[in-house]
Scaffold this active site. Structure first.
Site, PDB file in Angstrom:
ATOM      1  N   SER A   1       0.829  -1.200   0.000  1.00 17.74           N
ATOM      2  CA  SER A   1       0.000   0.000   0.000  1.00 17.74           C
ATOM      3  C   SER A   1       0.871   1.260   0.000  1.00 17.74           C
ATOM      4  CB  SER A   1      -0.960  -0.039   1.197  1.00 17.74           C
ATOM      5  OG  SER A   1      -1.891   1.008   1.131  1.00 17.74           O
TER       6      SER A   1
ATOM      7  N   ASP B   1      -0.559  -3.715  -4.142  1.00 23.74           N
ATOM      8  CA  ASP B   1      -1.669  -2.771  -4.203  1.00 23.74           C
ATOM      9  C   ASP B   1      -1.249  -1.387  -3.706  1.00 23.74           C
ATOM     10  OD1 ASP B   1      -4.271  -2.639  -5.233  1.00 23.74           O
ATOM     11  OD2 ASP B   1      -5.134  -2.474  -3.238  1.00 23.74           O
TER      12      ASP B   1
ATOM     13  N   ARG C   1       5.254   9.005  -7.095  1.00 23.92           N
ATOM     14  CA  ARG C   1       4.702   7.688  -6.779  1.00 23.92           C
ATOM     15  C   ARG C   1       5.660   6.617  -7.291  1.00 23.92           C
ATOM     16  NH1 ARG C   1       3.692   6.058 -11.747  1.00 23.92           N
ATOM     17  NH2 ARG C   1       2.685   7.412 -13.277  1.00 23.92           N
TER      18      ARG C   1
ATOM     19  N   ASP D   1       7.102   4.005  -9.767  1.00 19.07           N
ATOM     20  CA  ASP D   1       7.086   3.863 -11.228  1.00 19.07           C
ATOM     21  C   ASP D   1       8.255   2.988 -11.654  1.00 19.07           C
ATOM     22  OD1 ASP D   1       9.096   5.713 -13.148  1.00 19.07           O
ATOM     23  OD2 ASP D   1       9.087   6.253 -11.023  1.00 19.07           O
TER      24      ASP D   1
ATOM     25  N   ASP E   1      12.170   3.308 -10.809  1.00 17.18           N
ATOM     26  CA  ASP E   1      12.653   3.313  -9.433  1.00 17.18           C
ATOM     27  C   ASP E   1      13.562   2.128  -9.106  1.00 17.18           C
ATOM     28  OD1 ASP E   1      11.315   5.669  -8.825  1.00 17.18           O
ATOM     29  OD2 ASP E   1       9.484   4.629  -8.244  1.00 17.18           O
TER      30      ASP E   1
ATOM     31  N   HIS F   1      -8.277  -4.681  -0.490  1.00 14.26           N
ATOM     32  CA  HIS F   1      -6.943  -4.071  -0.433  1.00 14.26           C
ATOM     33  C   HIS F   1      -5.918  -5.056   0.130  1.00 14.26           C
ATOM     34  CE1 HIS F   1      -4.217  -0.765  -0.662  1.00 14.26           C
ATOM     35  NE2 HIS F   1      -4.177  -0.485   0.639  1.00 14.26           N
TER      36      HIS F   1
END
Length: 455
Positions: free
Chosen positions: A162, A186, A200, A202, A205, A256
């Protein structure tokens, strides 16, 4: 203050256990906070708990700077960092011990549980999001110290859950994408929807990024964010999860947290879930993406730890979407067959195909009901049909074509041949039958025959 309650997992306390020597050891545990601490807010503190084969049941807190004083840390081995997400209640994740055990079974490695609970446990979700950057800076410094002591960045694997997936991405970006792998389970959606790649997780990374999606319409992030993105049941609602708010907390967290349980099952090798690269979930369900031609001679990608067979192909292909469906409970895996049929009937009929596989007195049934199929003179049809149970050996097959016709006469449909190809078990024989006459809405049963190699 924006509240995101009920995202956290149920808490548990992990007792200290005896070490390999049989003598009780003082273990360092994951931070367990009271609810009032989350309500008042806490100051970020990042703890790193080390687990190796020598202390598999007893975490040892790492000194961030004096790595040479840590005798259990072997920098010549691969290192996996496990990073949790938002913890609104302050309780430890229930899955930490389990993932540590399963990772240690993959190969000899260091497993470092990243405990940033004092930054993630806050009723204000915005505060937890802001803390990911500071926690990432802390981890970056630790990894640079590892590198200075001889560790290879390419041997580092970060597994983020998460909000932890984006935290892992920030670490990877700080290290210019040189760490070996990031697995995002997730990745969190709130506050990251519409974010730029720099804001975020991607693909840049890490050298390889794989992402599993299970809740894209709620707490998860939509889109593609890795070299391969796995979409369980399309990445949205998961089977067995509550559909109404009256189910309480489970309604909010079930989809989730399914990403974690699917990954644990994959690590345990009890799931062995095959995913099919495809442009959309709809095309996958319609049986249009079952060949995996780009991955031959290897098989279709499999969810889990070992991606070596597919990595080079995925890096060459660029960002890839891969889909699979699951059952509602362990071991989650469905049994998939490609069904090819050729019909020859006088009258045009539309219907859905219902198949039963029989083994002794047991049977399992599946229905290809996503769309009506056209049956007419010399029509070739390909379907994906998935069963919840894997029955062997298959002694009988039942087939029904449901047209919804309940008033008029039943029309006959002639099958020139039907062939069932097991997709995930290439060593199993294909099952065929030739020249079957059946009536619409009436089940016909037959024993499968060896397939003609010319078909």
């Amino acid at each position: 203050m924006l509240l995101w309650p009920l995202i956290g997992l149920v808490a548990f306390l992990r007792p200290c256990k005896a070490g390999q020597s049989g003598v009780d050891e003082q273990c360092d545990d994951f931070t367990d906070l009271d609810f009032h601490e989350c309500f008042l807010g806490t100051t970020l503190n990042v703890k790193l708990l080390l687990y190796t084969k020598a202390n598999l049941h007893c975490g040892r807190q790492m000194n961030h700077h004096q790595l040479s004083s840590q005798p259990l840390l072997n920098l010549s081995l691969p290192t996996a960092f496990v990073i949790h997400g938002y913890r609104p209640t302050g309780a430890p994740p229930v899955w930490v011990d389990h993932i540590v055990q399963l990772l240690s079974e993959q190969q000899d490695m260091n497993v470092l549980v990243v405990d940033w609970n004092r930054g993630a446990a806050n009723l204000n979700y915005f505060t937890a999001v802001a803390n990911t950057r500071q926690a990432a800076s802390n981890l970056t410094g630790f990894i640079l110290n590892m590198q200075a002591e001889g560790a290879s960045l390419s041997s580092i694997h970060m597994i983020g859950v998460s909000l932890g997936a984006h935290l892992a991405g920030f670490v990877g970006a700080n290290l210019k994408g040189k760490i070996g792998r990031i697995t995002g389970l997730d990745p969190a959606g709130p506050m990251f929807t519409g974010a730029t790649p720099e804001e975020r997780l991607d693909p840049s990374d890490a050298m390889f990024v794989d992402v599993l999606h299970t809740d894209m319409n709620s707490f998860g992030l939509q889109g593609q964010h890795g070299h391969i993105d796995y979409y369980a049941n399309g990445g949205f609602d998961q089977p067995g999860c509550p559909k109404t708010i009256f189910s309480g907390k489970s309604y909010f967290v079930c989809d989730h947290q399914r990403s974690v349980f699917l990954y644990l099952c994959a690590l345990n090798r009890t799931c062995n879930i095959t995913a099919y690269p495809c442009s959309s979930y709809s095309d996958f369900l319609d049986g249009r993406c079952l060949q995996c031609e780009a991955f031959k001679p290897a098989s279709c990608p499999v969810l889990g730890y070992d991606v070596s067979k597919w990595r080079d192909t995925l890096l060459r292909l660029g960002q890839t979407k891969a889909y699979f469906t699951t059952t509602a409970t362990l071991p989650y895996k469905k049994v998939s067959y490609r069904v090819d049929m050729v019909t020859w009937n006088q009258y045009l009929r539309w219907g859905v195909v219902i198949l039963r596989l029989h083994s002794g007195k047991n049977f399992t049934e599946a229905c290809a009901d996503r769309r009506l199929i056209r049956f007419e003179q010399y029509t070739s049809t390909r379907l994906l049909i998935q069963f919840d149970e894997d029955l062997q050996p298959i002694q009988k097959i039942s087939l029904r074509i449901a047209t919804g016709n309940v008033i008029g006469p039943r029309y006959k449909i002639r099958l020139l041949h039907i062939r069932l190809t097991p997709l995930e078990e290439p060593d199993r024989p294909l099952m065929c039958r030739y020249d079957i006459i059946l009536e619409e809405n009436i089940e016909v049963a037959f024993r499968p025959l060896p397939c003609d190699s010319r078909l």
